[in-house]
Scaffold this motif. Structure first.
Motif, PDB file in Angstrom:
ATOM      1  N   ARG A  77      60.824 -14.516  -9.453  1.00 26.56           N
ATOM      2  CA  ARG A  77      61.240 -15.220  -8.226  1.00 26.56           C
ATOM      3  C   ARG A  77      60.371 -16.442  -7.976  1.00 26.56           C
ATOM      4  O   ARG A  77      60.869 -17.501  -7.578  1.00 26.56           O
ATOM      5  N   LEU A  78      59.076 -16.311  -8.192  1.00 27.96           N
ATOM      6  CA  LEU A  78      58.174 -17.451  -8.039  1.00 27.96           C
ATOM      7  C   LEU A  78      58.538 -18.548  -9.032  1.00 27.96           C
ATOM      8  O   LEU A  78      58.639 -19.719  -8.660  1.00 27.96           O
ATOM      9  N   PHE A  79      58.749 -18.186 -10.278  1.00 31.48           N
ATOM     10  CA  PHE A  79      59.069 -19.162 -11.314  1.00 31.48           C
ATOM     11  C   PHE A  79      60.354 -19.909 -10.967  1.00 31.48           C
ATOM     12  O   PHE A  79      60.435 -21.126 -11.114  1.00 31.48           O
ATOM     13  N   GLU A  95      41.371 -21.992  -4.724  1.00 28.71           N
ATOM     14  CA  GLU A  95      40.505 -20.819  -4.822  1.00 28.71           C
ATOM     15  C   GLU A  95      41.264 -19.515  -4.646  1.00 28.71           C
ATOM     16  O   GLU A  95      40.680 -18.445  -4.829  1.00 28.71           O
ATOM     17  N   PHE A  96      42.559 -19.572  -4.295  1.00 28.80           N
ATOM     18  CA  PHE A  96      43.256 -18.324  -3.991  1.00 28.80           C
ATOM     19  C   PHE A  96      44.710 -18.355  -4.494  1.00 28.80           C
ATOM     20  O   PHE A  96      45.006 -17.792  -5.536  1.00 28.80           O
ATOM     21  N   ASP A  97      45.621 -18.978  -3.757  1.00 28.71           N
ATOM     22  CA  ASP A  97      47.051 -18.901  -4.072  1.00 28.71           C
ATOM     23  C   ASP A  97      47.401 -19.472  -5.448  1.00 28.71           C
ATOM     24  O   ASP A  97      48.124 -18.850  -6.218  1.00 28.71           O
ATOM     25  N   ALA A 101      48.776 -17.335  -8.546  1.00 32.15           N
ATOM     26  CA  ALA A 101      50.103 -17.665  -9.080  1.00 32.15           C
ATOM     27  C   ALA A 101      50.022 -17.981 -10.572  1.00 32.15           C
ATOM     28  O   ALA A 101      50.833 -17.479 -11.359  1.00 32.15           O
ATOM     29  N   LEU A 102      49.057 -18.787 -10.964  1.00 25.48           N
ATOM     30  CA  LEU A 102      48.936 -19.141 -12.379  1.00 25.48           C
ATOM     31  C   LEU A 102      48.574 -17.924 -13.223  1.00 25.48           C
ATOM     32  O   LEU A 102      49.081 -17.757 -14.343  1.00 25.48           O
ATOM     33  N   HIS A 103      47.719 -17.052 -12.695  1.00 22.26           N
ATOM     34  CA  HIS A 103      47.386 -15.820 -13.422  1.00 22.26           C
ATOM     35  C   HIS A 103      48.633 -14.969 -13.622  1.00 22.26           C
ATOM     36  O   HIS A 103      48.885 -14.473 -14.722  1.00 22.26           O
ATOM     37  N   ILE A 109      54.985 -14.630 -17.932  1.00 23.47           N
ATOM     38  CA  ILE A 109      55.900 -15.653 -18.442  1.00 23.47           C
ATOM     39  C   ILE A 109      55.480 -16.159 -19.817  1.00 23.47           C
ATOM     40  O   ILE A 109      56.310 -16.535 -20.624  1.00 23.47           O
ATOM     41  N   ASP A 110      54.175 -16.181 -20.106  1.00 17.20           N
ATOM     42  CA  ASP A 110      53.718 -16.668 -21.405  1.00 17.20           C
ATOM     43  C   ASP A 110      54.443 -15.941 -22.534  1.00 17.20           C
ATOM     44  O   ASP A 110      54.698 -14.750 -22.452  1.00 17.20           O
TER      45      ASP A 110
END
Length: 144
Positions: A77-79, A95-97, A101-103, A109-110
């Protein structure tokens, strides 16, 4: 231009693992008109117990969180939301969101041959007002 406002709630903080999502709120907004295109908010099951301090802070129960979406579905959903946005707007994102999200994206997704590149705006760093003033200004612009 479409801006995606993003806010996570989590099991803890980056310096106190586990740092996993429990809730994600997103708003896709057209600027400068501030017309809301879409909003989403959902719980995410981190599959670990959530500290009582976090449960009290978010007014959620472990049972509610356990009924949340699987992390992989939340990332989908984020993607999808990121795909429609021209930029992402967060508070304390560096420092947070954004970090979370990237993690999560890299975790799920990777390896799927999907990628994205999008600018992130962190109001804590890039904004010219304090958190309270920035939110008050945005709320006034939206008619609240």
């Amino acid at each position: 231009m479409l801006i995606l406002g993003l806010d996570y709630e989590t099991t803890g903080s980056p310096d106190k693992p586990p740092f996993l999502p429990t809730e994600l709120g997103m708003i896709l907004m057209e600027v400068p008109s501030y017309r809301i295109i879409r909003t989403q908010s959902f719980l995410i099951n981190p599959e670990v117990p959530v500290d009582q301090f976090i449960l009290d802070l978010t007014h959620l129960t472990q049972e509610q969180i356990n009924q949340g979406l699987p992390r992989s579905e939340a990332v989908e959903r984020l993607f999808t939301a990121l795909f429609h946005a021209d930029a992402v707007l967060t508070w304390n994102g560096d420092e947070f969101d954004r970090l979370l999200a990237l993690h999560e994206i890299h975790q799920f997704i990777d390896g799927t041959n999907r990628s994205f590149s999008i600018p992130w705006i962190d109001l804590k760093i890039d904004g010219k007002f304090s958190h309270k003033l920035e939110l008050t200004h945005a709320a006034a612009d939206l008619g609240y």
